[in-house]
Design an enzyme around this catalytic site. Sequence first.
Site, PDB file in Angstrom:
ATOM      1  N   GLU A  33     -80.352 -40.567  45.825  1.00 54.54           N
ATOM      2  CA  GLU A  33     -80.174 -40.726  44.366  1.00 54.54           C
ATOM      3  C   GLU A  33     -80.949 -41.965  43.937  1.00 54.54           C
ATOM      4  OE1 GLU A  33     -78.847 -39.134  41.531  1.00 54.54           O
ATOM      5  OE2 GLU A  33     -79.778 -40.903  40.636  1.00 54.54           O
ATOM      6  N   GLY A  38     -73.765 -39.310  39.363  1.00 57.28           N
ATOM      7  CA  GLY A  38     -73.134 -38.493  38.328  1.00 57.28           C
ATOM      8  C   GLY A  38     -74.165 -37.898  37.375  1.00 57.28           C
ATOM      9  N   GLY A  39     -75.383 -38.473  37.366  1.00 57.47           N
ATOM     10  CA  GLY A  39     -76.475 -37.899  36.587  1.00 57.47           C
ATOM     11  C   GLY A  39     -76.247 -37.930  35.081  1.00 57.47           C
ATOM     12  N   THR A  40     -76.877 -36.989  34.400  1.00 60.17           N
ATOM     13  CA  THR A  40     -76.901 -36.962  32.933  1.00 60.17           C
ATOM     14  C   THR A  40     -75.509 -36.789  32.338  1.00 60.17           C
ATOM     15  OG1 THR A  40     -79.061 -35.900  33.078  1.00 60.17           O
ATOM     16  CG2 THR A  40     -77.950 -35.797  30.948  1.00 60.17           C
ATOM     17  N   CYS A  41     -74.772 -35.796  32.796  1.00 60.63           N
ATOM     18  CA  CYS A  41     -73.486 -35.473  32.164  1.00 60.63           C
ATOM     19  C   CYS A  41     -72.571 -36.688  32.148  1.00 60.63           C
ATOM     20  CB  CYS A  41     -72.819 -34.310  32.905  1.00 60.63           C
ATOM     21  SG  CYS A  41     -71.255 -33.832  32.182  1.00 60.63           S
ATOM     22  N   HIS A 440     -48.366 -17.487  19.195  1.00 58.78           N
ATOM     23  CA  HIS A 440     -48.413 -17.898  17.791  1.00 58.78           C
ATOM     24  C   HIS A 440     -47.868 -19.314  17.668  1.00 58.78           C
ATOM     25  CE1 HIS A 440     -48.066 -17.864  13.456  1.00 58.78           C
ATOM     26  NE2 HIS A 440     -46.849 -18.371  13.603  1.00 58.78           N
TER      27      HIS A 440
HETATM   28  C1  LIG Z   1     -76.567 -35.833  24.969  1.00 60.42           C
HETATM   29  C2  LIG Z   1     -76.204 -34.720  25.915  1.00 60.42           C
HETATM   30  C3  LIG Z   1     -74.974 -34.121  25.815  1.00 60.42           C
HETATM   31  C4  LIG Z   1     -74.628 -33.087  26.688  1.00 60.42           C
HETATM   32  N1  LIG Z   1     -73.410 -32.493  26.545  1.00 60.42           N
HETATM   33  C5  LIG Z   1     -73.075 -31.476  27.358  1.00 60.42           C
HETATM   34  C6  LIG Z   1     -71.806 -30.842  27.232  1.00 60.42           C
HETATM   35  O1  LIG Z   1     -70.991 -31.209  26.393  1.00 60.42           O
HETATM   36  N2  LIG Z   1     -71.501 -29.831  28.086  1.00 60.42           N
HETATM   37  C7  LIG Z   1     -72.396 -29.403  29.039  1.00 60.42           C
HETATM   38  O2  LIG Z   1     -72.071 -28.480  29.786  1.00 60.42           O
HETATM   39  N3  LIG Z   1     -73.597 -29.993  29.183  1.00 60.42           N
HETATM   40  C8  LIG Z   1     -73.952 -31.009  28.370  1.00 60.42           C
HETATM   41  N4  LIG Z   1     -75.164 -31.611  28.523  1.00 60.42           N
HETATM   42  C9  LIG Z   1     -76.077 -31.127  29.587  1.00 60.42           C
HETATM   43  C10 LIG Z   1     -75.646 -31.674  30.947  1.00 60.42           C
HETATM   44  O3  LIG Z   1     -75.562 -33.081  30.889  1.00 60.42           O
HETATM   45  C11 LIG Z   1     -76.640 -31.243  32.004  1.00 60.42           C
HETATM   46  O4  LIG Z   1     -76.811 -29.854  31.923  1.00 60.42           O
HETATM   47  C12 LIG Z   1     -76.166 -31.581  33.395  1.00 60.42           C
HETATM   48  O5  LIG Z   1     -75.970 -32.968  33.541  1.00 60.42           O
HETATM   49  C13 LIG Z   1     -77.206 -31.097  34.413  1.00 60.42           C
HETATM   50  O6  LIG Z   1     -76.815 -31.499  35.682  1.00 60.42           O
HETATM   51  P1  LIG Z   1     -77.836 -31.525  36.873  1.00 60.42           P
HETATM   52  O7  LIG Z   1     -76.999 -31.660  38.088  1.00 60.42           O
HETATM   53  O8  LIG Z   1     -78.768 -30.406  36.815  1.00 60.42           O
HETATM   54  O9  LIG Z   1     -78.757 -32.839  36.660  1.00 60.42           O
HETATM   55  P2  LIG Z   1     -78.440 -34.315  36.246  1.00 60.42           P
HETATM   56  O10 LIG Z   1     -77.041 -34.492  35.833  1.00 60.42           O
HETATM   57  O11 LIG Z   1     -79.481 -34.725  35.272  1.00 60.42           O
HETATM   58  O12 LIG Z   1     -78.629 -35.143  37.600  1.00 60.42           O
HETATM   59  C14 LIG Z   1     -79.864 -35.291  38.231  1.00 60.42           C
HETATM   60  C15 LIG Z   1     -79.832 -36.528  39.123  1.00 60.42           C
HETATM   61  O13 LIG Z   1     -81.007 -36.545  39.923  1.00 60.42           O
HETATM   62  C16 LIG Z   1     -81.484 -37.868  40.028  1.00 60.42           C
HETATM   63  N5  LIG Z   1     -82.919 -37.792  40.348  1.00 60.42           N
HETATM   64  C17 LIG Z   1     -83.908 -37.278  39.581  1.00 60.42           C
HETATM   65  N6  LIG Z   1     -85.083 -37.325  40.222  1.00 60.42           N
HETATM   66  C18 LIG Z   1     -84.844 -37.898  41.420  1.00 60.42           C
HETATM   67  C19 LIG Z   1     -85.661 -38.234  42.529  1.00 60.42           C
HETATM   68  N7  LIG Z   1     -86.964 -37.936  42.540  1.00 60.42           N
HETATM   69  N8  LIG Z   1     -85.107 -38.859  43.592  1.00 60.42           N
HETATM   70  C20 LIG Z   1     -83.773 -39.131  43.592  1.00 60.42           C
HETATM   71  N9  LIG Z   1     -82.937 -38.831  42.585  1.00 60.42           N
HETATM   72  C21 LIG Z   1     -83.467 -38.219  41.513  1.00 60.42           C
HETATM   73  C22 LIG Z   1     -81.180 -38.457  38.664  1.00 60.42           C
HETATM   74  O14 LIG Z   1     -81.139 -39.879  38.732  1.00 60.42           O
HETATM   75  C23 LIG Z   1     -79.820 -37.834  38.366  1.00 60.42           C
HETATM   76  O15 LIG Z   1     -78.764 -38.646  38.825  1.00 60.42           O
HETATM   77  C24 LIG Z   1     -75.538 -32.669  27.685  1.00 60.42           C
HETATM   78  C25 LIG Z   1     -76.782 -33.291  27.817  1.00 60.42           C
HETATM   79  C26 LIG Z   1     -77.116 -34.302  26.936  1.00 60.42           C
HETATM   80  C27 LIG Z   1     -78.462 -34.948  27.088  1.00 60.42           C
END
Ligand SMILES: Cc1cc2nc3c(=O)[nH]c(=O)nc-3n(C[C@H](O)[C@H](O)[C@H](O)COP(=O)(O)OP(=O)(O)OC[C@H]3O[C@@H](n4cnc5c(N)ncnc54)[C@H](O)[C@@H]3O)c2cc1C
Length: 470
Positions: A33, A38-41, A440
């Site tokens: 990582e 935890g990434g984007t979510c 209800h």
């Molecule tokens: C503002 C916003 C609101 C959202 N709200 C919702 C919601 O309410 N409900 C919902 O279902 N979805 C929502 N989403 C979408 C959701 O966040 C994503 O679909 C979800 O996080 C995708 O998960 P993932 O595991 O594919 O990737 P991510 O969660 O993006 O994780 C990818 C990880 O990989 C790591 N990484 C990337 N490249 C490399 C590399 N080369 N080497 C090592 N590590 C790397 C990153 O640092 C990151 O930690 C929202 C998105 C945004 C932007």
Amino acid sequence: MTRFDAIIIGAGQAGPPLAGRLTSAGMSVAFVERGLFGGTCVNTGCMPTKTLVASAMAAHVARRAADYGVSVGGAIEVDMARVKARADSVATNARTGVERRLRSLPHCTVIDGHARFEGRDSVHVGGGVLTAPRIFVNVGGRASVPELLGVRDVAFLTNSSILALDRVPEHLVVVGGSYVGLEFGQMYRRFGAEVTIVEKAPRLVPREDEDVSEAIRGILEGEGVTVRTGAECIRFASHERGVAVGVDCAEGEPLVVGSHVLVAVGRRPNTDDLGLDRAGIVTDARGYIVVDDELATNVPGIWALGDCNGRGAFTHTAYNDFEIVAANLLDGERRRVSDRVPAYALYIDPPLGRVGMTESQARASGRPLLVGTRPMARVGRAVEKGETKGFMKVIADAETRRILGASILGTGGDEAIHGVIDVMNAGVPYDVLERSVPIHPTVSELIPTMLSEMRPAGRPGEHRGSADRS
Ligand SMILES: Cc1cc2nc3c(=O)[nH]c(=O)nc-3n(C[C@H](O)[C@H](O)[C@H](O)COP(=O)(O)OP(=O)(O)OC[C@H]3O[C@@H](n4cnc5c(N)ncnc54)[C@H](O)[C@@H]3O)c2cc1C
């Protein structure tokens, strides 16, 4: 060179649970990582935004307190620093939880750094090279900032950087009237900012049906959000009061001046700096990794999960990708992406719960359709809660009586849609739901009623007159 049974790149929604399954099956796992666990979510997506949406809702309800016969002394103030601290704390707790679990997982070696493919079975991280016969890519995506005229000359915000604001902007201009932009737009309006949403398409959330777009626009404008659609040639320039955004809409002023600008025009996969060519992994024109129905890439032994494969853009689809890969690899099952019924929510207030096809997609399929609608003003629970904005709509195949899709824009819509999701997953005719006995008073209880009033689809939008979409 260090050898493992498996390498996982990215601690988003699919990687961490997969590490748990693989190590439980006796495999050694290298987990890479580069940023926030935890990434984007967890860090910049669902969790902080839904926490902020809840604060915005509290401000909104406080302002409407008198409607409920409740007196609140004085003006409603929003302390943005405390609002931000609350969102930060929810994200931080989740992030540290993911990281702690991964670092304490037996047979899992966590490596901090940016992973890049060296070959078909090897990945470079920091100073070392890892090899494994199985590699799982879960690298997610980031905000896409296209080369709009002048955008690089101004200070703009994305869904990540806007989370650092601890003061309410005077005037937030949101460029992009889709899911991310609308959530931030309404939330900041409720925090007290002047908000303008600028959308290139002729209507907001253009992927939804026109009646849904119209109703959402009405809800936002009803709260004082300015909506500028059909904005051709969006461009940016510095201005003494912040940023001037050129919009050239069919109507209205050609320039909007904001103190802050949020660019929310889409997402792009984190695949451009992954060395995919060294492994021979194929991507599509937009950079998404091409996968088959079981999420395998074109290179044997390499899978792509979550947002980076372009087969979903949600936390639940990323998690389902993990379930598919784990079941097929470890449990001898044959689960597929095409088995899932697409569902999601837009978290404005009231929320939009969605499943399956839109009405226009269903019409384009050429089948005979039945359509049912009901305004939230005719849903008892919504009336009791004083939240009657929006409507619900369901579309079914007139011959098979299977539901093809539904939209519930209204209070509790993100929860109530699950009754429809369940029936679609069960693969049964809608009569099953129509004959159920719901609780209800709930929003869900009116779904069977709506189903009992299904009518053959007339011309597009013909049934609209029956619904009060205010
Ligand atoms: C503002 C916003 C609101 C959202 N709200 C919702 C919601 O309410 N409900 C919902 O279902 N979805 C929502 N989403 C979408 C959701 O966040 C994503 O679909 C979800 O996080 C995708 O998960 P993932 O595991 O594919 O990737 P991510 O969660 O993006 O994780 C990818 C990880 O990989 C790591 N990484 C990337 N490249 C490399 C590399 N080369 N080497 C090592 N590590 C790397 C990153 O640092 C990151 O930690 C929202 C998105 C945004 C932007």
